[in-house]
Design a protein around this motif. Structure first.
Motif, PDB file in Angstrom:
ATOM      1  N   UNK A 106       0.818  -1.209   0.000  1.00  0.00           N
ATOM      2  CA  UNK A 106       0.000   0.000   0.000  1.00  0.00           C
ATOM      3  C   UNK A 106       0.854   1.262   0.000  1.00  0.00           C
ATOM      4  N   UNK A 107       2.006   1.200   0.654  1.00  0.00           N
ATOM      5  CA  UNK A 107       2.824   2.399   0.820  1.00  0.00           C
ATOM      6  C   UNK A 107       3.903   2.535  -0.245  1.00  0.00           C
ATOM      7  N   UNK A 108       4.251   1.435  -0.921  1.00  0.00           N
ATOM      8  CA  UNK A 108       5.341   1.500  -1.900  1.00  0.00           C
ATOM      9  C   UNK A 108       5.117   0.518  -3.041  1.00  0.00           C
ATOM     10  N   UNK A 109       3.936   0.593  -3.637  1.00  0.00           N
ATOM     11  CA  UNK A 109       3.593  -0.250  -4.777  1.00  0.00           C
ATOM     12  C   UNK A 109       4.269   0.309  -6.035  1.00  0.00           C
ATOM     13  N   UNK A 110       4.007  -0.297  -7.181  1.00  0.00           N
ATOM     14  CA  UNK A 110       4.538   0.178  -8.449  1.00  0.00           C
ATOM     15  C   UNK A 110       3.462   0.930  -9.220  1.00  0.00           C
ATOM     16  N   UNK A 111       3.847   2.061  -9.816  1.00  0.00           N
ATOM     17  CA  UNK A 111       2.896   2.798 -10.630  1.00  0.00           C
ATOM     18  C   UNK A 111       2.897   2.265 -12.055  1.00  0.00           C
ATOM     19  N   UNK A 112       2.236   2.972 -12.964  1.00  0.00           N
ATOM     20  CA  UNK A 112       2.087   2.497 -14.337  1.00  0.00           C
ATOM     21  C   UNK A 112       3.412   2.444 -15.101  1.00  0.00           C
ATOM     22  N   UNK A 113       4.439   3.133 -14.578  1.00  0.00           N
ATOM     23  CA  UNK A 113       5.762   3.135 -15.206  1.00  0.00           C
ATOM     24  C   UNK A 113       6.765   2.275 -14.456  1.00  0.00           C
ATOM     25  N   UNK A 114       6.296   1.535 -13.462  1.00  0.00           N
ATOM     26  CA  UNK A 114       7.177   0.667 -12.693  1.00  0.00           C
ATOM     27  C   UNK A 114       7.943   1.374 -11.597  1.00  0.00           C
ATOM     28  N   UNK A 115       7.523   2.604 -11.241  1.00  0.00           N
ATOM     29  CA  UNK A 115       8.184   3.355 -10.180  1.00  0.00           C
ATOM     30  C   UNK A 115       7.445   3.114  -8.864  1.00  0.00           C
ATOM     31  N   UNK A 116       8.190   3.158  -7.750  1.00  0.00           N
ATOM     32  CA  UNK A 116       7.557   2.945  -6.453  1.00  0.00           C
ATOM     33  C   UNK A 116       6.751   4.177  -6.036  1.00  0.00           C
ATOM     34  N   UNK A 117       5.572   3.917  -5.478  1.00  0.00           N
ATOM     35  CA  UNK A 117       4.694   4.992  -5.031  1.00  0.00           C
ATOM     36  C   UNK A 117       3.660   4.416  -4.077  1.00  0.00           C
ATOM     37  N   UNK A 118       3.086   5.262  -3.250  1.00  0.00           N
ATOM     38  CA  UNK A 118       1.961   4.832  -2.423  1.00  0.00           C
ATOM     39  C   UNK A 118       0.687   4.898  -3.254  1.00  0.00           C
ATOM     40  N   UNK A 119      -0.323   4.158  -2.833  1.00  0.00           N
ATOM     41  CA  UNK A 119      -1.597   4.214  -3.536  1.00  0.00           C
ATOM     42  C   UNK A 119      -2.229   5.594  -3.414  1.00  0.00           C
ATOM     43  N   UNK A 120      -2.010   6.266  -2.293  1.00  0.00           N
ATOM     44  CA  UNK A 120      -2.527   7.629  -2.142  1.00  0.00           C
ATOM     45  C   UNK A 120      -1.910   8.562  -3.181  1.00  0.00           C
ATOM     46  N   UNK A 121      -0.597   8.519  -3.306  1.00  0.00           N
ATOM     47  CA  UNK A 121       0.080   9.398  -4.268  1.00  0.00           C
ATOM     48  C   UNK A 121      -0.341   9.077  -5.699  1.00  0.00           C
ATOM     49  N   UNK A 122      -0.563   7.806  -5.969  1.00  0.00           N
ATOM     50  CA  UNK A 122      -1.039   7.407  -7.288  1.00  0.00           C
ATOM     51  C   UNK A 122      -2.423   7.988  -7.554  1.00  0.00           C
ATOM     52  N   UNK A 123      -3.295   7.936  -6.563  1.00  0.00           N
ATOM     53  CA  UNK A 123      -4.648   8.464  -6.726  1.00  0.00           C
ATOM     54  C   UNK A 123      -4.621   9.982  -6.928  1.00  0.00           C
ATOM     55  N   UNK A 124      -3.771  10.662  -6.182  1.00  0.00           N
ATOM     56  CA  UNK A 124      -3.670  12.113  -6.344  1.00  0.00           C
ATOM     57  C   UNK A 124      -3.205  12.468  -7.752  1.00  0.00           C
ATOM     58  N   UNK A 125      -2.251  11.712  -8.276  1.00  0.00           N
ATOM     59  CA  UNK A 125      -1.815  11.930  -9.657  1.00  0.00           C
ATOM     60  C   UNK A 125      -2.960  11.687 -10.636  1.00  0.00           C
ATOM     61  N   UNK A 126      -3.775  10.671 -10.340  1.00  0.00           N
ATOM     62  CA  UNK A 126      -4.929  10.394 -11.203  1.00  0.00           C
ATOM     63  C   UNK A 126      -5.896  11.569 -11.184  1.00  0.00           C
ATOM     64  N   UNK A 127      -6.067  12.191 -10.031  1.00  0.00           N
ATOM     65  CA  UNK A 127      -6.916  13.379  -9.943  1.00  0.00           C
ATOM     66  C   UNK A 127      -6.374  14.502 -10.819  1.00  0.00           C
ATOM     67  N   UNK A 128      -5.098  14.753 -10.717  1.00  0.00           N
ATOM     68  CA  UNK A 128      -4.489  15.807 -11.526  1.00  0.00           C
ATOM     69  C   UNK A 128      -4.624  15.504 -13.013  1.00  0.00           C
ATOM     70  N   UNK A 129      -4.409  14.252 -13.381  1.00  0.00           N
ATOM     71  CA  UNK A 129      -4.526  13.859 -14.779  1.00  0.00           C
ATOM     72  C   UNK A 129      -5.933  14.096 -15.309  1.00  0.00           C
ATOM     73  N   UNK A 130      -6.923  13.909 -14.440  1.00  0.00           N
ATOM     74  CA  UNK A 130      -8.316  14.074 -14.846  1.00  0.00           C
ATOM     75  C   UNK A 130      -8.801  15.516 -14.723  1.00  0.00           C
ATOM     76  N   UNK A 131      -7.999  16.377 -14.109  1.00  0.00           N
ATOM     77  CA  UNK A 131      -8.408  17.764 -13.934  1.00  0.00           C
ATOM     78  C   UNK A 131      -9.224  18.016 -12.689  1.00  0.00           C
ATOM     79  N   UNK A 132      -9.205  17.079 -11.736  1.00  0.00           N
ATOM     80  CA  UNK A 132      -9.923  17.280 -10.473  1.00  0.00           C
ATOM     81  C   UNK A 132      -9.124  18.224  -9.570  1.00  0.00           C
ATOM     82  N   UNK A 133      -9.809  18.866  -8.646  1.00  0.00           N
ATOM     83  CA  UNK A 133      -9.200  19.863  -7.757  1.00  0.00           C
ATOM     84  C   UNK A 133      -8.541  19.171  -6.564  1.00  0.00           C
ATOM     85  N   UNK A 134      -7.237  19.365  -6.391  1.00  0.00           N
ATOM     86  CA  UNK A 134      -6.512  18.763  -5.273  1.00  0.00           C
ATOM     87  C   UNK A 134      -6.247  19.781  -4.160  1.00  0.00           C
ATOM     88  N   UNK A 135      -6.867  20.954  -4.250  1.00  0.00           N
ATOM     89  CA  UNK A 135      -6.588  22.018  -3.277  1.00  0.00           C
ATOM     90  C   UNK A 135      -6.900  21.584  -1.858  1.00  0.00           C
TER      91      UNK A 135
END
Length: 276
Positions: A106-135
């Motif tokens: 959960x804290x250090x999984x692999x992202x779509x490019x094979x880099x280590x990341x937490x699931x939270x950080x991955x989700x936040x990136x998904x929000x940015x990619x979709x144009x959702x507000x992360x404020x």
């Protein structure tokens, strides 16, 4: 709005058959919780996510549930493993292994490019990619980093009220017994997420699939992990803590009900907000 085709109960809740041995207490509780699970699997939220703007609003709520998930995980690690120095072996070695595996993935999984990341950080990136507000979530994390208490940080960051109530319920559960924390983690998260997220994946296929590629990756990752390993691991933790004590199984049931009801309330309020 067309009603959803009901989900068969067996597809929603049969985790006791995956643990390697029959557990009558576990099966009994799963039968008790099945109506709440079915309400979640058939919730109207899945039919409401029919536009880009609605999906983004959903993510702006859901990111807080993604964040507080790790506090449940870390509470289990603090309670059931040794995280202090000097180190000593504590508790059940099999449970320690399960908890540490869950933390690792959960804290250090692999992202779509094979880099280590937490699931939270991955989700936040998904929000940015979709144009959702992360404020709101970014302000919230800034407050947490500065030492602000969770409830106050939610207020200062202007987190969506429904999300704030969900997080407060989660933290109330983390202050409970080991059994309550494990039950909330198991039935409110790990055994719930795989079938629930499949509903979102199916819906995303209808809404500009290329725009939501990173979110789909996140959802598929959870479906894979939670369905194949994390869910059964979580159930074994509950079983090891409750043993053959009926009172403890009753405590576990109560925590499971609270966790599932909190999720239903979150989805209800997200749908209500979308309809405004």
């Amino acid at each position: 709005m067309q009603p959803k085709t009901p989900v068969r109960p067996a597809a929603v809740f049969n985790s006791s058959t995956r643990l390697g041995s029959y557990n009558p207490e576990m099966e009994s509780i799963e039968q008790e919780l099945a109506p709440l699970r079915e309400r979640l699997m058939n919730h109207e939220i899945y039919e409401s996510l029919g536009s880009e703007e609605v999906m983004k609003r959903f993510m702006e709520h859901h990111i807080f549930a993604v964040w507080d998930f790790m506090s449940l995980v870390k509470t289990l690690a603090q309670r059931l493993t040794c995280v202090e120095t000097p180190w000593i072996p504590v508790g059940n070695a099999r449970v320690r292994r399960f908890v540490n595996e869950i933390v690792l993935e959960e804290e250090s999984d692999l992202d779509e490019l094979g880099r280590h990341t937490s699931h939270f950080e991955l989700y936040r990136r998904a929000m940015q990619s979709a144009g959702a507000d992360v404020t709101a979530i970014d302000r919230f994390l800034a407050e947490i980093r500065s030492g602000t208490e969770v409830t106050r940080a939610l207020e200062i960051s202007k987190a969506p009220p429904a999300a704030a109530r969900f997080v407060n319920t989660t933290f109330s559960l983390t202050r409970g017994s080991d059994v309550e924390v494990a039950a909330a983690f198991s039935w409110g998260r790990e055994l719930l997420i795989s079938p629930m997220f499949q509903e979102f994946v199916d819906k995303l296929g209808e809404v500009q699939p290329e725009k939501w590629a990173l979110l789909r990756f996140y959802l598929h990752r959870h479906i894979e992990k939670d369905g194949s390993s994390h869910g059964p691991m979580a159930n074994e933790i509950v079983s090891s803590l409750c043993g053959e004590e009926p009172k403890l199984w009753g405590v576990a049931l109560g925590a499971g009900v609270r966790a599932l009801e909190a999720r239903i309330e979150l989805w209800d309020e997200v749908v209500a907000g979308i309809s405004d």
